[in-house]
Scaffold this active site. Sequence first.
Site, PDB file in Angstrom:
ATOM      1  N   LYS A  18      26.050  -4.223  -2.278  1.00  0.00           N
ATOM      2  CA  LYS A  18      27.516  -4.186  -2.448  1.00  0.00           C
ATOM      3  C   LYS A  18      28.184  -3.517  -1.251  1.00  0.00           C
ATOM      4  O   LYS A  18      29.382  -3.305  -1.246  1.00  0.00           O
ATOM      5  CB  LYS A  18      27.872  -3.380  -3.704  1.00  0.00           C
ATOM      6  CG  LYS A  18      27.301  -3.922  -4.989  1.00  0.00           C
ATOM      7  CD  LYS A  18      27.746  -3.025  -6.147  1.00  0.00           C
ATOM      8  CE  LYS A  18      27.035  -3.407  -7.426  1.00  0.00           C
ATOM      9  NZ  LYS A  18      27.246  -2.399  -8.469  1.00  0.00           N
TER      10      LYS A  18
ATOM     11  N   ARG B 200       0.793  -1.220   0.000  1.00  0.00           N
ATOM     12  CA  ARG B 200       0.000   0.000   0.000  1.00  0.00           C
ATOM     13  C   ARG B 200       0.831   1.277   0.000  1.00  0.00           C
ATOM     14  O   ARG B 200       0.559   2.197  -0.767  1.00  0.00           O
ATOM     15  CB  ARG B 200      -0.926   0.040   1.237  1.00  0.00           C
ATOM     16  CG  ARG B 200      -2.191  -0.737   1.078  1.00  0.00           C
ATOM     17  CD  ARG B 200      -2.641  -1.263   2.420  1.00  0.00           C
ATOM     18  NE  ARG B 200      -1.705  -2.288   2.834  1.00  0.00           N
ATOM     19  CZ  ARG B 200      -1.821  -3.566   2.514  1.00  0.00           C
ATOM     20  NH1 ARG B 200      -2.841  -3.979   1.833  1.00  0.00           N
ATOM     21  NH2 ARG B 200      -0.912  -4.456   2.889  1.00  0.00           N
ATOM     22  N   THR B 201       1.823   1.328   0.874  1.00  0.00           N
ATOM     23  CA  THR B 201       2.542   2.599   1.004  1.00  0.00           C
ATOM     24  C   THR B 201       3.231   2.944  -0.309  1.00  0.00           C
ATOM     25  O   THR B 201       3.096   4.049  -0.835  1.00  0.00           O
ATOM     26  CB  THR B 201       3.552   2.536   2.167  1.00  0.00           C
ATOM     27  OG1 THR B 201       2.840   2.176   3.347  1.00  0.00           O
ATOM     28  CG2 THR B 201       4.231   3.877   2.375  1.00  0.00           C
TER      29      THR B 201
ATOM     30  N   HIS C 117       5.712   5.963  11.302  1.00  0.00           N
ATOM     31  CA  HIS C 117       5.095   5.839   9.973  1.00  0.00           C
ATOM     32  C   HIS C 117       4.102   7.004   9.843  1.00  0.00           C
ATOM     33  O   HIS C 117       2.894   6.823   9.842  1.00  0.00           O
ATOM     34  CB  HIS C 117       4.383   4.493   9.867  1.00  0.00           C
ATOM     35  CG  HIS C 117       4.043   4.064   8.465  1.00  0.00           C
ATOM     36  ND1 HIS C 117       4.115   4.910   7.376  1.00  0.00           N
ATOM     37  CD2 HIS C 117       3.624   2.861   7.984  1.00  0.00           C
ATOM     38  CE1 HIS C 117       3.751   4.241   6.282  1.00  0.00           C
ATOM     39  NE2 HIS C 117       3.457   2.994   6.631  1.00  0.00           N
TER      40      HIS C 117
ATOM     41  N   ARG D 128      11.670   3.594   2.920  1.00  0.00           N
ATOM     42  CA  ARG D 128      11.290   2.631   3.963  1.00  0.00           C
ATOM     43  C   ARG D 128      12.511   1.789   4.291  1.00  0.00           C
ATOM     44  O   ARG D 128      13.209   1.317   3.388  1.00  0.00           O
ATOM     45  CB  ARG D 128      10.150   1.721   3.514  1.00  0.00           C
ATOM     46  CG  ARG D 128       9.915   0.594   4.514  1.00  0.00           C
ATOM     47  CD  ARG D 128       8.653  -0.163   4.272  1.00  0.00           C
ATOM     48  NE  ARG D 128       7.489   0.652   4.597  1.00  0.00           N
ATOM     49  CZ  ARG D 128       6.244   0.188   4.586  1.00  0.00           C
ATOM     50  NH1 ARG D 128       6.007  -1.075   4.271  1.00  0.00           N
ATOM     51  NH2 ARG D 128       5.238   0.967   4.890  1.00  0.00           N
TER      52      ARG D 128
HETATM   53  N1  ASP Z   1       1.740  -1.690   6.678  1.00  0.00           N
HETATM   54  C1  ASP Z   1       1.956  -1.206   8.011  1.00  0.00           C
HETATM   55  C2  ASP Z   1       3.422  -0.857   8.228  1.00  0.00           C
HETATM   56  O1  ASP Z   1       4.188  -0.891   7.298  1.00  0.00           O
HETATM   57  C3  ASP Z   1       1.418  -2.120   9.055  1.00  0.00           C
HETATM   58  C4  ASP Z   1       2.015  -3.500   9.133  1.00  0.00           C
HETATM   59  O2  ASP Z   1       2.923  -3.828   8.374  1.00  0.00           O
HETATM   60  O3  ASP Z   1       1.542  -4.270   9.973  1.00  0.00           O
HETATM   61  O4  ASP Z   1       3.793  -0.537   9.329  1.00  0.00           O
END
Ligand code: ASP
Length: 319
Positions: free
Chosen positions: A97, A67-68, A146, A118
């Site tokens: 590397k 999703r993100t 987040h 991320r």
């Molecule tokens: N998608 C959310 C996160 O990246 C929640 C999860 O992974 O549980 O934190």
Amino acid sequence: LSDTLTTSPAGLGEAVIPHLIDASQLEPSLILTLLRRAEELRQPDQSQAVALRGKIMATLFYEPSTRTRLSFESAMLRLGGQVMGAQDAARASSAAKGESLEDTVRVVGGYADIIVLRHPEIGAAERAARVSDVPLINAGDGAGQHPTQALLDLLTIKLELGRLDNLRIGLVGDLKHGRTVRSLSVLLSHFPGNELVLIAPPELAMGEDVLRQLQGRVRTRQESDLSASAGSLDVLYQTRIQAERFSSREDYERLRGVYVVDEALMRRLPEHAIVLHPLPRLDEIDPGVDTDPRAAYFRQAKNGVYMRMALLQWLLGAG
Ligand code: ASP
């Protein structure tokens, strides 16, 4: 634009480049600006299709995401910008590397106008932002923060319940490792009359660092019994037990399944309440609940696009 990210994370000082690293940077006035903008962006309007024309967003993802990453990409494309990315960056970028995160970010900043990062380590986004010449957005740093998920969670509550104040919100599950609830609780503390019911087994309780931030700003109550608390909630925010953050498989197996939202639990939840989950869900929400109108988690996921559109525009000075 009058709003600014006024509280920069330590070390970013008077940075003129806005980075979004931590929910505590988001002042109420900016939160309200972004919510208003995201609500406008839900209405189809062709003029938005060129708002970020000529801009490039890079996604650097060292941890899995559906999703993100995709909602950030969708947001950028809907605004007329372009996207490029390294998913699975730990293996598929020069990190494999031995290149440092800092060097990668310095280089990618020369190719893109904004970076969405991320990473599995707490604090990685802040480290990266220190050397980034372009705005950098924390899309999750381990069990840290987040902030963009928290913004879209607020948008969802506002759209579903019509307000962000005087709510009793149950944050449920892995509050220790769950970065979404760590960020969301801070944002909810800005709105008057809210009460946070922190529902977790003692081993997965909310971190002291967050509790300190909430102190004196929002009522909080720590509970461990979900079904006893459910009857008075306006929002039930369920989370996944974060398997990847446990050092022992046995501990994870012992705690998974500790809270399940099923049809029996839904009978205890008030009619007006909503169920949220940042997703992915495993077995902590029974799929039988999905058709209940109070199950708002797929609508929540969709709202990510509008909130991220608002944020990209704001950070790129086109809001
Ligand atoms: N998608 C959310 C996160 O990246 C929640 C999860 O992974 O549980 O934190």
